[in-house]
Design a protein around this motif. Structure first.
Motif, PDB file in Angstrom:
ATOM      1  N   LEU A 128       2.686   0.366 -10.269  1.00  0.00           N
ATOM      2  CA  LEU A 128       1.641   0.532 -11.240  1.00  0.00           C
ATOM      3  C   LEU A 128       1.974   0.113 -12.405  1.00  0.00           C
ATOM      4  CD1 LEU A 128       1.058   4.064  -9.360  1.00  0.00           C
ATOM      5  CD2 LEU A 128      -0.232   1.993  -8.631  1.00  0.00           C
ATOM      6  N   PRO A 129       1.728  -1.091 -12.768  1.00  0.00           N
ATOM      7  CA  PRO A 129       1.897  -1.295 -14.319  1.00  0.00           C
ATOM      8  C   PRO A 129       0.904  -1.026 -15.372  1.00  0.00           C
ATOM      9  CG  PRO A 129       1.113  -3.189 -12.898  1.00  0.00           C
ATOM     10  CD  PRO A 129       1.559  -2.259 -12.147  1.00  0.00           C
ATOM     11  N   MET A 157       0.901  -1.230  -0.024  1.00  0.00           N
ATOM     12  CA  MET A 157      -0.017  -0.006  -0.012  1.00  0.00           C
ATOM     13  C   MET A 157       0.882   1.113  -0.216  1.00  0.00           C
ATOM     14  SD  MET A 157      -3.222   0.528  -0.035  1.00  0.00           S
ATOM     15  CE  MET A 157      -4.328   1.978   0.059  1.00  0.00           C
ATOM     16  N   LYS A 158       1.937   1.102   1.009  1.00  0.00           N
ATOM     17  CA  LYS A 158       2.793   2.417   0.839  1.00  0.00           C
ATOM     18  C   LYS A 158       3.552   2.425  -0.530  1.00  0.00           C
ATOM     19  CE  LYS A 158       6.870   4.168   3.322  1.00  0.00           C
ATOM     20  NZ  LYS A 158       7.772   3.882   4.488  1.00  0.00           N
ATOM     21  N   ALA A 159       4.002   1.521  -1.220  1.00  0.00           N
ATOM     22  CA  ALA A 159       4.686   1.726  -2.514  1.00  0.00           C
ATOM     23  C   ALA A 159       3.695   2.164  -3.349  1.00  0.00           C
ATOM     24  CB  ALA A 159       5.230   0.276  -2.944  1.00  0.00           C
ATOM     25  N   ARG A 160       2.345   1.732  -3.332  1.00  0.00           N
ATOM     26  CA  ARG A 160       1.315   2.115  -4.536  1.00  0.00           C
ATOM     27  C   ARG A 160       1.309   3.931  -4.333  1.00  0.00           C
ATOM     28  NH1 ARG A 160      -1.723  -0.932  -7.530  1.00  0.00           N
ATOM     29  NH2 ARG A 160      -3.565   0.439  -7.278  1.00  0.00           N
ATOM     30  N   ALA A 161       1.217   4.379  -2.980  1.00  0.00           N
ATOM     31  CA  ALA A 161       1.081   5.717  -2.613  1.00  0.00           C
ATOM     32  C   ALA A 161       2.120   6.465  -3.147  1.00  0.00           C
ATOM     33  CB  ALA A 161       0.661   5.763  -0.937  1.00  0.00           C
ATOM     34  N   LEU A 162       3.229   5.913  -2.971  1.00  0.00           N
ATOM     35  CA  LEU A 162       4.545   6.576  -3.343  1.00  0.00           C
ATOM     36  C   LEU A 162       4.539   6.820  -4.946  1.00  0.00           C
ATOM     37  CD1 LEU A 162       7.106   8.064  -2.422  1.00  0.00           C
ATOM     38  CD2 LEU A 162       8.298   5.627  -2.672  1.00  0.00           C
ATOM     39  N   ALA A 163       4.177   5.683  -5.483  1.00  0.00           N
ATOM     40  CA  ALA A 163       4.077   5.687  -7.027  1.00  0.00           C
ATOM     41  C   ALA A 163       3.217   6.661  -7.697  1.00  0.00           C
ATOM     42  CB  ALA A 163       4.038   4.379  -7.237  1.00  0.00           C
ATOM     43  N   TRP A 164       2.020   6.670  -6.840  1.00  0.00           N
ATOM     44  CA  TRP A 164       1.100   7.488  -7.328  1.00  0.00           C
ATOM     45  C   TRP A 164       1.408   9.108  -6.912  1.00  0.00           C
ATOM     46  CZ3 TRP A 164      -2.342   6.959 -11.054  1.00  0.00           C
ATOM     47  CH2 TRP A 164      -2.942   5.739 -11.138  1.00  0.00           C
ATOM     48  N   ALA A 175      11.066   5.220  -6.978  1.00  0.00           N
ATOM     49  CA  ALA A 175       9.729   4.634  -6.499  1.00  0.00           C
ATOM     50  C   ALA A 175       9.543   3.203  -7.238  1.00  0.00           C
ATOM     51  CB  ALA A 175       8.692   5.420  -6.668  1.00  0.00           C
ATOM     52  N   ARG A 176       9.986   2.776  -8.185  1.00  0.00           N
ATOM     53  CA  ARG A 176       9.597   1.437  -9.217  1.00  0.00           C
ATOM     54  C   ARG A 176       8.131   1.965  -9.580  1.00  0.00           C
ATOM     55  NH1 ARG A 176       9.393  -2.486  -6.351  1.00  0.00           N
ATOM     56  NH2 ARG A 176       9.304  -1.762  -4.496  1.00  0.00           N
TER      57      ARG A 176
END
Length: 245
Positions: free
Chosen positions: A66-67, A1-8, A60-61
């Motif tokens: 987020l493919p 969840m944290k990784a997705r928030a960072l990516a967004w 952030a990859r």
């Protein structure tokens, strides 16, 4: 969840360039010296965002996390506005190519669109392929130098043509000795451009003339590189040639 928030959050940061583009458009429509100066300020802000967001995206990859969202398309959409269409609009609004001369602005508009659509983005050794549509910088110098219309027309036509010529241009965020030198030289140059935008070019345009050292180095080094290395080692990638991050 944290990784997705960072990516967004990285994509949201990239989209700030679109907010800057909206401000640039409004200021150009208003017209006048103060408005044009503000438009250039927002162009430099958009360029800064574009220079940073690629590094943030890699850290952030975003492609892995987020493919289903293509940040490169978002980036190219914004870049085409802030590097090409809006600087060309400013040149038209500022009457840098008066009368029928203004039709020449269609040339860089079309060739840049072709450039952004190329699948051959850069060479294997880390350089842009073709003039990388730095029309914001071209607009800045033409606006402040205010050369005769025929000089502006020649510069616009030549650079539009070079957008389609498969020659190497420095890509400062990539490895390579010349790219590293370009990064070093770009720091005082960027400060000069910001100062000129805020305070003016100074008596006799001295600061403006001094700042030409970087465009001269960039173009000279790029053309020499193309002459010595030729047009080989081109890699085909999904990003357009103007992905600068």
């Amino acid at each position: 969840m944290k990784a997705r928030a960072l990516a967004w959050s990285v994509h949201v940061f990239t989209s700030l360039g679109l907010v800057a583009a909206a401000g640039i458009a409004v200021l150009i429509v208003w017209g006048g010296t103060v408005s044009f100066r503000g438009a250039f300020m927002l162009m430099w802000l958009a360029t800064l965002i574009d220079a940073v967001d690629g590094t943030l995206a890699r850290r952030a990859r975003v492609r892995e996390v987020l493919p289903g969202f293509d940040g490169r398309r978002l980036d190219d959409l914004i870049d085409f506005q802030t590097y090409t269409s809006l600087p060309l609009l400013l040149r038209w609004r500022a009457d840098l190519l008066p009368g029928p001369w203004a039709l020449l602005l269609l040339a860089p508009l079309v060739t840049s669109a072709f450039g952004f659509s190329r699948s051959a983005a850069k060479t294997d050794d880390g350089y842009f392929l073709g003039f990388p549509s730095y029309w914001n910088i071209v607009a800045f110098y033409l606006y402040y130098l205010a050369p005769p219309a025929w000089v502006t027309a020649t510069a616009v036509t030549l650079l539009a043509f070079l957008t389609l010529v498969p020659s190497r241009y420095l890509y400062p965020t990539q490895p390579g000795k010349l790219n590293a030198i370009a990064n070093i030289l770009a720091v005082p140059w960027a400060i000069l451009l910001l100062w000129i935008t805020v305070r003016g070019p100074g008596p006799g345009g001295n600061l403006l003339l001094i700042s030409l050292y970087f465009p001269a180095f960039y173009l000279g080094a790029s053309w020499c590189l193309s002459l010595t290395k030729g047009h080989t080692a081109i890699s085909r990638v999904s990003a357009g040639p103007n992905r600068r991050g």
